[in-house]
Scaffold this motif. Sequence first.
Motif, PDB file in Angstrom:
ATOM      1  N   GLU A 190       0.837  -1.208   0.000  1.00  0.00           N
ATOM      2  CA  GLU A 190       0.000   0.000   0.000  1.00  0.00           C
ATOM      3  C   GLU A 190       0.868   1.253   0.000  1.00  0.00           C
ATOM      4  O   GLU A 190       0.607   2.208  -0.750  1.00  0.00           O
ATOM      5  N   GLU A 191       1.904   1.258   0.827  1.00  0.00           N
ATOM      6  CA  GLU A 191       2.790   2.422   0.903  1.00  0.00           C
ATOM      7  C   GLU A 191       3.558   2.613  -0.406  1.00  0.00           C
ATOM      8  O   GLU A 191       3.700   3.741  -0.899  1.00  0.00           O
ATOM      9  N   VAL A 192       4.066   1.518  -0.983  1.00  0.00           N
ATOM     10  CA  VAL A 192       4.812   1.618  -2.234  1.00  0.00           C
ATOM     11  C   VAL A 192       3.906   2.090  -3.360  1.00  0.00           C
ATOM     12  O   VAL A 192       4.325   2.869  -4.228  1.00  0.00           O
ATOM     13  N   LEU A 193       2.659   1.660  -3.355  1.00  0.00           N
ATOM     14  CA  LEU A 193       1.706   2.132  -4.367  1.00  0.00           C
ATOM     15  C   LEU A 193       1.554   3.643  -4.279  1.00  0.00           C
ATOM     16  O   LEU A 193       1.617   4.359  -5.307  1.00  0.00           O
ATOM     17  N   ALA A 194       1.367   4.165  -3.075  1.00  0.00           N
ATOM     18  CA  ALA A 194       1.203   5.612  -2.906  1.00  0.00           C
ATOM     19  C   ALA A 194       2.464   6.358  -3.336  1.00  0.00           C
ATOM     20  O   ALA A 194       2.388   7.394  -4.013  1.00  0.00           O
ATOM     21  N   ARG A 195       3.636   5.851  -2.971  1.00  0.00           N
ATOM     22  CA  ARG A 195       4.889   6.488  -3.366  1.00  0.00           C
ATOM     23  C   ARG A 195       5.049   6.499  -4.885  1.00  0.00           C
ATOM     24  O   ARG A 195       5.500   7.491  -5.476  1.00  0.00           O
ATOM     25  N   THR A 196       4.689   5.392  -5.515  1.00  0.00           N
ATOM     26  CA  THR A 196       4.837   5.294  -6.967  1.00  0.00           C
ATOM     27  C   THR A 196       3.924   6.280  -7.676  1.00  0.00           C
ATOM     28  O   THR A 196       4.329   6.936  -8.653  1.00  0.00           O
ATOM     29  N   LEU A 197       2.706   6.423  -7.207  1.00  0.00           N
ATOM     30  CA  LEU A 197       1.778   7.375  -7.817  1.00  0.00           C
ATOM     31  C   LEU A 197       2.288   8.799  -7.676  1.00  0.00           C
ATOM     32  O   LEU A 197       2.199   9.606  -8.618  1.00  0.00           O
ATOM     33  N   HIS A 199       5.428   9.619  -7.389  1.00  0.00           N
ATOM     34  CA  HIS A 199       6.601   9.698  -8.273  1.00  0.00           C
ATOM     35  C   HIS A 199       6.164   9.937  -9.716  1.00  0.00           C
ATOM     36  O   HIS A 199       6.772  10.746 -10.436  1.00  0.00           O
ATOM     37  N   LEU A 200       5.124   9.264 -10.157  1.00  0.00           N
ATOM     38  CA  LEU A 200       4.640   9.446 -11.527  1.00  0.00           C
ATOM     39  C   LEU A 200       4.094  10.851 -11.744  1.00  0.00           C
ATOM     40  O   LEU A 200       4.231  11.418 -12.841  1.00  0.00           O
ATOM     41  N   GLU A 201       3.494  11.440 -10.712  1.00  0.00           N
ATOM     42  CA  GLU A 201       3.033  12.830 -10.816  1.00  0.00           C
ATOM     43  C   GLU A 201       4.216  13.774 -11.006  1.00  0.00           C
ATOM     44  O   GLU A 201       4.162  14.695 -11.834  1.00  0.00           O
ATOM     45  N   ARG A 202       5.293  13.556 -10.269  1.00  0.00           N
ATOM     46  CA  ARG A 202       6.486  14.391 -10.424  1.00  0.00           C
ATOM     47  C   ARG A 202       7.098  14.209 -11.816  1.00  0.00           C
ATOM     48  O   ARG A 202       7.529  15.185 -12.445  1.00  0.00           O
ATOM     49  N   GLU A 203       7.116  12.983 -12.287  1.00  0.00           N
ATOM     50  CA  GLU A 203       7.650  12.734 -13.629  1.00  0.00           C
ATOM     51  C   GLU A 203       6.822  13.445 -14.694  1.00  0.00           C
ATOM     52  O   GLU A 203       7.372  13.968 -15.671  1.00  0.00           O
ATOM     53  N   ALA A 204       5.516  13.480 -14.499  1.00  0.00           N
ATOM     54  CA  ALA A 204       4.654  14.161 -15.472  1.00  0.00           C
ATOM     55  C   ALA A 204       4.968  15.652 -15.517  1.00  0.00           C
ATOM     56  O   ALA A 204       4.980  16.266 -16.597  1.00  0.00           O
ATOM     57  N   GLN A 205       5.248  16.239 -14.356  1.00  0.00           N
ATOM     58  CA  GLN A 205       5.598  17.656 -14.307  1.00  0.00           C
ATOM     59  C   GLN A 205       6.944  17.907 -14.991  1.00  0.00           C
ATOM     60  O   GLN A 205       7.102  18.875 -15.748  1.00  0.00           O
TER      61      GLN A 205
END
Length: 231
Positions: A190-197, A199-205
């Motif tokens: 659950e924690e890794v899922l939240a971190r990954t999401l 991270h993907l938001e930062r990558e999109a920026q």
Amino acid sequence: MTSTAKSWPAGYRIHPRETGLPAGLVKAFAALPTAAIGDAMSRNVGTYGLRQYHRRLETVLCGPALTVRVRPGDNLMIHKALMMVQPGDVLVIDGGGDLSQALMGGLMRTTCLAKGVAGIVLDGAIRDLVEWAEDGVPVFARGHTHRGPSKDGPGEINVPIACAGMAVMPGDLIVGDADGVVAVRASDAEEVLARTLRHLEREAQIRESNQTGSADPERFDAVLRAKGLPV
């Protein structure tokens, strides 16, 4: 006092299949790239040295690990593991990286299809490459050879293993795509899922700023200055 623990011959051990990963969690991870999951776990986890043998690059392998450790070149315990798998499981096999004898071939692939196995991660060799290339059972393996295995043992099922440089516990969530394979501890999923999401938001920026030419030069200049470079 009489012990109720099962006594196994030396070199042989079979533990029950681990359960507990919610289907929704598995589905959420199946939509995430392994590179981003790895980035969310400090960038130093996952397999290395394996190659994808299924044809379609976009195929994603995702599910809980049923782990197997075998003697290099022997697949007795893999056959036993195929009697224990449930639909959606990923077989993760420590074959010692040996390429002298194939541990799985087309006949075992047929069993995987019938059982609904979500995929194979094998630190060893496969054979019957034309069959593995077909859709249905994604497979990552160290290599391939026409030479077949023995079926004598020993081996262990559902024990902690090391597979291609990756530590895997029974029941870990395994995710694999064209970039590689990562294992996520079930208790951390659950924690890794939240971190990954995040991270993907930062990558999109960052991707947007790269495309528009508005990237902040301080992103790397500050790092260089901290190392003593006059930029």
